[in-house]
Design an enzyme around this catalytic site. Structure first.
Site, PDB file in Angstrom:
ATOM      1  N   HIS A  62      -8.181 -20.177  -4.506  1.00  0.00           N
ATOM      2  CA  HIS A  62      -8.468 -18.876  -3.885  1.00  0.00           C
ATOM      3  C   HIS A  62      -9.651 -18.298  -4.657  1.00  0.00           C
ATOM      4  O   HIS A  62      -9.927 -18.281  -5.592  1.00  0.00           O
ATOM      5  CB  HIS A  62      -7.115 -18.020  -4.323  1.00  0.00           C
ATOM      6  CG  HIS A  62      -5.980 -18.248  -3.995  1.00  0.00           C
ATOM      7  ND1 HIS A  62      -5.155 -17.898  -2.735  1.00  0.00           N
ATOM      8  CD2 HIS A  62      -4.941 -19.340  -4.512  1.00  0.00           C
ATOM      9  CE1 HIS A  62      -4.035 -18.427  -2.719  1.00  0.00           C
ATOM     10  NE2 HIS A  62      -3.926 -19.172  -3.584  1.00  0.00           N
ATOM     11  N   ASP A 152      -0.648 -19.592   2.976  1.00  0.00           N
ATOM     12  CA  ASP A 152      -0.399 -19.565   1.526  1.00  0.00           C
ATOM     13  C   ASP A 152      -0.314 -18.443   0.732  1.00  0.00           C
ATOM     14  O   ASP A 152      -1.187 -17.442   1.229  1.00  0.00           O
ATOM     15  CB  ASP A 152      -1.310 -20.560   0.710  1.00  0.00           C
ATOM     16  CG  ASP A 152      -1.291 -20.644  -1.045  1.00  0.00           C
ATOM     17  OD1 ASP A 152      -0.096 -21.008  -1.052  1.00  0.00           O
ATOM     18  OD2 ASP A 152      -1.847 -19.923  -1.615  1.00  0.00           O
ATOM     19  N   ASP A 306      -4.512 -24.663  -7.260  1.00  0.00           N
ATOM     20  CA  ASP A 306      -3.872 -23.126  -7.049  1.00  0.00           C
ATOM     21  C   ASP A 306      -4.632 -22.069  -7.927  1.00  0.00           C
ATOM     22  O   ASP A 306      -4.108 -20.935  -8.363  1.00  0.00           O
ATOM     23  CB  ASP A 306      -2.276 -22.689  -7.234  1.00  0.00           C
ATOM     24  CG  ASP A 306      -1.681 -21.642  -6.083  1.00  0.00           C
ATOM     25  OD1 ASP A 306      -2.650 -21.220  -5.657  1.00  0.00           O
ATOM     26  OD2 ASP A 306      -0.736 -21.482  -6.485  1.00  0.00           O
ATOM     27  N   PHE A 324       0.972 -12.507  -8.876  1.00  0.00           N
ATOM     28  CA  PHE A 324       1.186 -13.890  -9.298  1.00  0.00           C
ATOM     29  C   PHE A 324      -0.120 -14.712  -9.434  1.00  0.00           C
ATOM     30  O   PHE A 324      -1.133 -14.570  -8.590  1.00  0.00           O
ATOM     31  CB  PHE A 324       2.047 -14.562  -8.299  1.00  0.00           C
ATOM     32  CG  PHE A 324       3.584 -14.016  -8.093  1.00  0.00           C
ATOM     33  CD1 PHE A 324       4.518 -14.622  -9.010  1.00  0.00           C
ATOM     34  CD2 PHE A 324       3.776 -12.961  -7.393  1.00  0.00           C
ATOM     35  CE1 PHE A 324       5.770 -14.189  -9.042  1.00  0.00           C
ATOM     36  CE2 PHE A 324       5.302 -12.378  -7.167  1.00  0.00           C
ATOM     37  CZ  PHE A 324       6.251 -13.024  -8.103  1.00  0.00           C
TER      38      PHE A 324
HETATM   39  O1  DOR Z   1       0.577 -17.716  -7.881  1.00  0.00           O
HETATM   40  C1  DOR Z   1      -0.168 -17.775  -6.943  1.00  0.00           C
HETATM   41  N1  DOR Z   1      -1.177 -16.964  -6.639  1.00  0.00           N
HETATM   42  N2  DOR Z   1       0.395 -18.536  -5.814  1.00  0.00           N
HETATM   43  C2  DOR Z   1       0.148 -18.073  -4.574  1.00  0.00           C
HETATM   44  O2  DOR Z   1       0.764 -18.592  -3.455  1.00  0.00           O
HETATM   45  C3  DOR Z   1      -0.958 -17.157  -4.245  1.00  0.00           C
HETATM   46  C4  DOR Z   1      -1.930 -16.866  -5.444  1.00  0.00           C
HETATM   47  C5  DOR Z   1      -2.791 -15.696  -5.212  1.00  0.00           C
HETATM   48  O3  DOR Z   1      -3.210 -15.485  -4.009  1.00  0.00           O
HETATM   49  O4  DOR Z   1      -3.009 -15.126  -6.154  1.00  0.00           O
HETATM   50 ZN    ZN Z   2      -2.035 -20.604  -3.718  1.00  0.00          ZN
END
Ligand code: DOR
Ligand code: ZN
EC number: 3.5.2.3
Length: 430
Positions: A62, A152, A306, A324
């Protein structure tokens, strides 16, 4: 100018290489791989004691650009990628605006080229605004360079919608990557549902909330013939579904993250460390053991991070309010080297498969091998470098790692992107 990388131990199962040799780079391409290469006027770098492998690829990151640049930009994310030893990344679509048009895909690729530290392969969203209601402009995004599709951060809730997305994915020969999360079951779940969530008084995120969509999407992949990739898989039962799908001959692949492999819900204790709040959540020790089994038996195709950068103030909030995600690009290689290769659980060749070869295959981007005629995308690492993860080591804007304080062995030192150094001796180039 020509460049000779001398005396590194080269590991590349695709080229059947596992031994010390030199690599000659000319015009961004690998011109020769042999022992004792000499070339008049070439720059020579001695890499004695280091390992040299095809450039690492992280197919789940990301970069928050456009729109959420206070967390990360394409530039800082790209620097973090180079610092971690990566030459290529696949960026997720949950930016602001969501990456659901060709224009945003083109923007991300262009910003990546401008930064020049790694190649950006954008994933487009499956549905507009990640809302699950209207299918995204998939053709427009493919025309502009999208390599895959995913919502996602959220699961696609409606099976009929997922079917349409996969019909188009099949038509364009692009993989549909699934973040499996049934919102009805998961609701406001914060951590894995079980004894730990009860003890800590946090709402549970049940394993079934993930598994139900894994099962559904495998069925839709069979129905449509679309290649399906299950993102950040975390449970033993989910992995079994992928194992069975593969046995049936379906084009179903999956990824695991270092945090789901090396951490578990047991690491969540009364400190309520928000860096350990991830989606999907850290599961049980048994689940982590099953993921490792999946790596060994080939059910798991690749390791991804991730990489999910968040601002310090966001993670400093109460557990329920913190977002998250944890960062990962700058610790992934070292975690795999320390916990798997150094301990003899997997060998270097398997690591190269998981972190370089399979990700390119899944994304349908050109393979890269340490062999004459290939683009010189190369990662060099020192298997003996010992270091501690601290907040000040990151090139990423964010420091929300779940591995702060970990002592690791092995670290990327040099990275070449089409022959151009993006990191030299552990320092990202400017
Ligand atoms: O832990 C996560 N963070 N899982 C996800 O699927 C999205 C991601 C986020 O965009 O911060
Ligand atoms: Zn992700």
């Amino acid at each position: 100018m020509a460049l000779i990388l001398k005396n590194a131990h080269i590991v590349d199962p695709a080229a059947q290489l596992d031994g010390v040799a030199d690599v000659l780079i000319e015009g961004g391409m690998i011109a020769k791989v042999a022992e004792n290469i000499e070339a008049e006027g070439a720059e020579v770098r001695d890499l004695t004691g280091k390992y040299l492998i095809p450039g690492l690829v992280d197919l789940h990151v990301h970069f928050r650009d456009p729109g959420l640049e206070y967390k990360e930009t394409i530039e800082t994310g790209s620097r973090a990628a180079a610092h971690g030893g990566f030459t290529d990344v696949c960026t997720m679509a949950n930016t602001d605006p969501i990456c659901d048009t060709g224009a945003t895909v083109a923007y991300q690729i262009a910003r990546g080229e401008e930064a020049g530290k790694c190649r950006i392969h954008p994933a487009g969203s499956c549905t507009k605004g990640l809302k699950g209601e209207i299918i995204s402009e998939m053709g427009d995004m493919v025309a502009n360079g999208a390599v895959a599709f995913t919502d996602d951060g959220r699961g696609v809730q409606d099976a009929g919608m997922m079917r349409r997305v996969m019909d188009y994915g099949k038509m364009f020969d692009k993989v549909v990557m699934s973040h499996c999360q049934d919102e009805g079951l998961v609701g406001d779940g914060q951590i894995n549902e079980g004894a730990v969530s009860t003890r800590l008084g946090l709402l549970g995120w049940p394993a079934a909330g993930e598994e139900i969509q894994i099962g559904r999407d495998i069925a839709i992949a069979e129905l449509t013939g679309c290649p399906l990739h299950i993102q950040h898989i975390t449970t033993a039962a989910g992995l079994d579904m992928v194992r069975r799908a593969k046995a049936k001959g379906l084009e179903v692949t999956c990824e695991v993250t270092p945090h789901h492999l090396f951490l578990s819900e047991e690491d969540l204790d009364v400190t309520y460390d928000t860096n350990l709040k991830v989606n999907p959540p850290l599961r049980t020790k048994e689940d982590s053991a099953a993921l490792l089994e999946g790596i060994l038996d080939g059910t798991v195709d690749c390791i991804v991070t991730d990489h999910a950068p968040h601002a310090a103030w966001e993670k400093a909030r109460e557990f329920e309010l913190a977002p998250f995600g944890m960062t990962g690009l700058e610790t992934s290689l070292a975690l795999i080297l320390t916990n798997l290769v150094d301990k003899g659980v997997i060998d270097y060749a398997k690591m190269v498969e998981l972190m370089s070869i399979r990700p390119r295959e899944i994304l349908r981007i050109a393979p890269v091998s340490i062999a004459e005629g290939n683009v010189a995308d190369i990662t060099v690492f020192d298997p003996n470098a010992e270091w501690t993860v601290t907040e000040d080591i990151f090139e990423s804007k964010a420091a929300n790692s779940g591995f702060l304080g970990a002592q690791l062995k092995g670290r990327a030192t040099d990275v070449y992107l089409a022959g151009v150094p993006t990191m030299v001796d552990g320092v990202v180039t400017d």
